[in-house]
Design a protein around this motif. Structure first.
Motif, PDB file in Angstrom:
ATOM      1  N   CYS A   1     -20.133  -1.700  11.028  1.00  0.00           N
ATOM      2  CA  CYS A   1     -19.074  -2.696  11.207  1.00  0.00           C
ATOM      3  C   CYS A   1     -17.708  -2.109  10.825  1.00  0.00           C
ATOM      4  O   CYS A   1     -17.614  -1.181  10.024  1.00  0.00           O
TER       5      CYS A   1
ATOM      6  N   PRO B   1     -10.550  -4.429  13.739  1.00  0.00           N
ATOM      7  CA  PRO B   1     -11.481  -5.491  14.146  1.00  0.00           C
ATOM      8  C   PRO B   1     -10.979  -6.256  15.368  1.00  0.00           C
ATOM      9  O   PRO B   1      -9.788  -6.544  15.490  1.00  0.00           O
TER      10      PRO B   1
ATOM     11  N   CYS C   1     -16.316  -5.419  14.589  1.00  0.00           N
ATOM     12  CA  CYS C   1     -16.562  -6.667  13.868  1.00  0.00           C
ATOM     13  C   CYS C   1     -16.125  -6.564  12.415  1.00  0.00           C
ATOM     14  O   CYS C   1     -16.476  -5.607  11.721  1.00  0.00           O
ATOM     15  N   ALA C   2     -15.373  -7.541  11.966  1.00  0.00           N
ATOM     16  CA  ALA C   2     -15.145  -7.758  10.536  1.00  0.00           C
ATOM     17  C   ALA C   2     -15.974  -8.983  10.177  1.00  0.00           C
ATOM     18  O   ALA C   2     -15.713 -10.082  10.664  1.00  0.00           O
TER      19      ALA C   2
ATOM     20  N   CYS D   1     -17.312 -17.242  15.034  1.00  0.00           N
ATOM     21  CA  CYS D   1     -16.552 -16.052  15.392  1.00  0.00           C
ATOM     22  C   CYS D   1     -15.168 -16.468  15.892  1.00  0.00           C
ATOM     23  O   CYS D   1     -15.043 -17.372  16.719  1.00  0.00           O
ATOM     24  N   THR D   2     -14.130 -15.786  15.375  1.00  0.00           N
ATOM     25  CA  THR D   2     -12.765 -16.022  15.825  1.00  0.00           C
ATOM     26  C   THR D   2     -12.117 -14.693  16.185  1.00  0.00           C
ATOM     27  O   THR D   2     -12.657 -13.615  15.893  1.00  0.00           O
ATOM     28  N   ASP D   3     -10.921 -14.773  16.792  1.00  0.00           N
ATOM     29  CA  ASP D   3     -10.120 -13.566  16.957  1.00  0.00           C
ATOM     30  C   ASP D   3      -9.221 -13.419  15.730  1.00  0.00           C
ATOM     31  O   ASP D   3      -9.288 -14.209  14.784  1.00  0.00           O
ATOM     32  N   ALA D   4      -8.370 -12.406  15.738  1.00  0.00           N
ATOM     33  CA  ALA D   4      -7.546 -12.122  14.567  1.00  0.00           C
ATOM     34  C   ALA D   4      -6.578 -13.256  14.243  1.00  0.00           C
ATOM     35  O   ALA D   4      -6.158 -13.413  13.098  1.00  0.00           O
TER      36      ALA D   4
ATOM     37  N   ARG E   1     -15.557  -0.985   4.235  1.00  0.00           N
ATOM     38  CA  ARG E   1     -14.543  -0.846   5.285  1.00  0.00           C
ATOM     39  C   ARG E   1     -14.647   0.526   5.913  1.00  0.00           C
ATOM     40  O   ARG E   1     -14.900   1.518   5.228  1.00  0.00           O
TER      41      ARG E   1
ATOM     42  N   TRP F   1     -13.320  -8.884  16.438  1.00  0.00           N
ATOM     43  CA  TRP F   1     -13.959 -10.164  16.145  1.00  0.00           C
ATOM     44  C   TRP F   1     -14.032 -10.355  14.643  1.00  0.00           C
ATOM     45  O   TRP F   1     -14.400  -9.440  13.904  1.00  0.00           O
ATOM     46  N   TRP F   2     -13.708 -11.578  14.203  1.00  0.00           N
ATOM     47  CA  TRP F   2     -13.762 -11.946  12.795  1.00  0.00           C
ATOM     48  C   TRP F   2     -14.866 -12.991  12.647  1.00  0.00           C
ATOM     49  O   TRP F   2     -14.798 -14.062  13.239  1.00  0.00           O
TER      50      TRP F   2
END
Length: 272
Positions: free
Chosen positions: A107, A16, A82-83, A33-36, A10, A18-19
């Motif tokens: 990241c 982040p 990015c996470a 890929c998703t948002d939070a 971390r 993008w997840w």
């Protein structure tokens, strides 16, 4: 207590945007890929990202899949937002995992574990259960009722991964070698494998073609021979015997994995 990823990184203060989830093996890399909030933003695919093929290859595949998912909104500076959680073949090896982490872009957060662990969590929604994967490689993963994690097999295609595509390809090559020597019947499977090695190696001599192909053989190359075993099983007893042997190997993995716990079992992968 849920399974914790083997490796967690971390960056303090990073937020982040993008997840990202990645599933990578010896043949394909799949990314979502998703948002939070969990809203899907895109999906992408690329070639192999198994860590045994080197960190540069693995990160190149992840980058290709991510750019396919996000398109032009993703650039070199975007990694900092990015996470990313990665389930990658070979992450169980400390040496391979560390080399991959050392090559990581900056990241916001990174979690790394094996593709087997990622698939296990997905197969049973994080609840107790067992998963037997037999694709390019093979491995059994289980989450027991007391939250302990059990792994069976997955020792690598060179010496293990019994019942997998690469294992079937290795057995097919060995059968072909014996057939060329006259130690086994020379049937449809040996003829098909010989034709493949001659075409790919550029060698016309039988022994020379097999030796040249083996010298350059990779996990993916051996796995690419597995469809020949399935294709000729109806006409060649040697091919049928290899499939039966693969089934026994996979059954042994499943039996050892469950250990009498009576867990629900999911099968995954092209061979399974």
């Amino acid at each position: 207590m849920p399974i914790q990823a083997r490796h967690l990184l971390r960056r303090p203060g990073a937020t982040p945007r993008w997840w990202i989830g990645v599933d990578g093996g010896g043949t394909h890399t799949r990314l979502r890929c998703t948002d939070a909030a969990g809203t899907l933003l895109g999906e992408g695919q690329a070639g192999a990202s198994a860590l045994g093929q080197g960190p540069a290859q693995a990160w190149a595949a992840v980058d290709t899949a991510l750019r396919a998912a996000l398109g032009q909104v993703f650039d070199a500076d975007a990694w900092a937002h990015c996470a990313i959680g990665l389930g990658l073949s070979g992450a169980g090896s400390p040496v391979l995992a560390q080399a991959f982490l050392d090559a990581a872009p900056p990241c916001a957060a990174l979690a790394l574990d094996t593709d087997g662990v990622a698939a296990l969590l997905g197969a049973h929604g994080g609840q107790p259960g067992a998963l037997l994967i037999a694709g390019t490689g093979s491995v059994g993963e289980a989450l027991l009722g007391d939250s302990r994690h059990r792994r069976v097999g997955g020792w690598g295609w060179q010496i293990g991964d019994e019942g997998s595509g690469a294992w079937l390809g290795r057995q097919a090559i060995q059968h072909t070698q014996r057939a060329l020597d006259g130690r086994s019947p020379r049937g449809a499977l040996a003829a098909a494998v010989l034709a493949r090695t001659q075409a790919l190696s550029g060698q016309t001599g039988e022994r020379e073609a097999v030796l040249a192909w083996c010298a350059a053989g990779s996990q993916r190359a051996y796995a690419d021979l597995a469809p020949l075993v399935f294709e000729h099983a109806g006409a060649d007893p040697a091919a049928e015997a290899l499939l039966q042997a693969a089934a026994r190997e996979l059954d042994a993995l499943a039996q050892a994995l469950d250990g009498g716990a009576g867990l629900p079992l999911v099968l995954s992968g092209s061979v399974a």
